[in-house]
Scaffold this motif. Structure first.
Motif, PDB file in Angstrom:
ATOM      1  N   LYS A 186     -31.149   7.839   5.334  1.00 32.77           N
ATOM      2  CA  LYS A 186     -31.644   6.757   6.178  1.00 32.77           C
ATOM      3  C   LYS A 186     -31.720   7.174   7.640  1.00 32.77           C
ATOM      4  O   LYS A 186     -30.816   7.806   8.171  1.00 32.77           O
ATOM      5  N   LEU A 187     -32.829   6.790   8.267  1.00 29.58           N
ATOM      6  CA  LEU A 187     -32.998   6.961   9.712  1.00 29.58           C
ATOM      7  C   LEU A 187     -33.022   5.569  10.331  1.00 29.58           C
ATOM      8  O   LEU A 187     -33.912   4.768  10.042  1.00 29.58           O
ATOM      9  N   SER A 188     -32.038   5.274  11.158  1.00 36.56           N
ATOM     10  CA  SER A 188     -31.901   3.944  11.744  1.00 36.56           C
ATOM     11  C   SER A 188     -32.149   4.010  13.243  1.00 36.56           C
ATOM     12  O   SER A 188     -31.909   5.033  13.892  1.00 36.56           O
ATOM     13  N   CYS A 189     -32.604   2.900  13.777  1.00 36.90           N
ATOM     14  CA  CYS A 189     -32.865   2.794  15.209  1.00 36.90           C
ATOM     15  C   CYS A 189     -32.154   1.554  15.734  1.00 36.90           C
ATOM     16  O   CYS A 189     -32.290   0.465  15.168  1.00 36.90           O
ATOM     17  N   TYR A 190     -31.381   1.727  16.800  1.00 30.85           N
ATOM     18  CA  TYR A 190     -30.702   0.591  17.425  1.00 30.85           C
ATOM     19  C   TYR A 190     -31.285   0.368  18.809  1.00 30.85           C
ATOM     20  O   TYR A 190     -31.303   1.274  19.655  1.00 30.85           O
TER      21      TYR A 190
END
Length: 291
Positions: free
Chosen positions: A101-105
């Protein structure tokens, strides 16, 4: 409602507390079926509204990453990009699942989102940002250790293998990578086998796409030789690379520094910093796993 979902969870909860219960129930049922079961708690006579609304806010932010060890992250603008990581076998330190998973905050909206990419899964890698891209270096993909460099473009949301020339590091994970200008300095790591800890320093030129193995003046560093290690930490301050701690069969709490330069005819020199003040102590080894 779509616009509201971009607001931080704290603000959403505050807004909901000002709405009549019936209005909240109707709005939730119309826009999100996943929240239907929560409306039952709101309808129950005498049930507290605040815990239910906190649960709603948690679900609205359900794009947050799963619990993980060893993901890698870097910041570009107002956003943090976090990729990979792993879980372990119960009662052990063995890697059991590698995340892809590649997450962005978003720091402004205080909201997580998931991004599509083509990098697969990885853990124990390093990450740096440069201009509008995030670079992920080396790591363990669940099958083998690698020395691959991936680039994720935060403007186009596209990923690629960042092909480079020169002398790349050997396959490894748990090394440190810190950026100084257009250069990334990588140190240490291991390749998954006992006593396979590393002590070489590599420099990656992000503009020229070229790796270089830095020469170390052992004659000047002999009195304070930086031993090989993995799972340490590193930072750059005042044009100097600092390395602290790590593991090479024992836990370490020493600190070394190396002034950085780009003169190809001059070797680099490590220097151990004298311990003073309240030095962090190595952790106590974990107890044996229960039978």
């Amino acid at each position: 409602m779509t616009t509201l979902l971009y607001l931080p969870d704290e603000i959403l909860v505050e807004i909901f507390t000002y709405l009549p219960t019936k209005t909240v129930l109707c709005d939730l049922r119309k826009c999100c079926k996943r929240l239907l079961h929560l409306t039952l708690a709101l309808e129950t006579e005498g049930s507290p509204r605040w815990p239910a609304l906190l649960e709603i806010a948690e679900i609205l932010n359900s794009a947050a990453p799963d619990p993980l060890l060893w993901p890698a992250s870097a910041v570009v603008g107002d956003k943090l990009y976090l990729w990979g990581g792993h879980t372990t076998e119960p009662g052990t330190c063995l890697i059991s699942g590698v995340s892809d998973k590649l997450s962005c905050y978003d720091f402004v909206a205080r909201k997580w989102s998931q991004l599509q990419h083509g990098m697969g899964g990885s853990t124990e890698m390093s990450a740096v940002s440069y201009k509008h891209s995030v670079f992920f270096l080396a790591g363990y993909n669940g099958f083998s250790y690698t020395n691959t460099v991936f680039r994720f473009d935060t403007e186009t949301n596209e990923s690629e293998v960042f092909e480079c020339t020169g002398e790349p590091p050997s396959i490894r994970s748990a090394m440190t990578a810190v950026r100084h200008g257009r250069h990334v300095y990588c140190f240490g790591g291991w390749s998954g086998r006992s006593e396979s800890w590393k002590s070489d320093v590599r420099r990656l030129d992000l503009e020229q796409r070229c790796w270089q193995l830095l020469s170390i003046d052992e004659s000047k560093s002999a009195a304070s030789r930086l031993v090989e290690r993995t799972s340490h930490t590193a930072a750059i301050w005042n044009d100097t690379l600092y390395v602290f701690g790590g593991f090479n069969g024992i836990y370490l709490n020493d600190m070394f520094c190396m002034p950085l330069h780009e003169d190809p005819g001059q070797a680099h020199v490590w220097r151990q910093l004298p311990a003073s003040g309240q030095l962090p102590t190595p952790p106590t080894p974990l107890p044996p796993a229960p039978p």
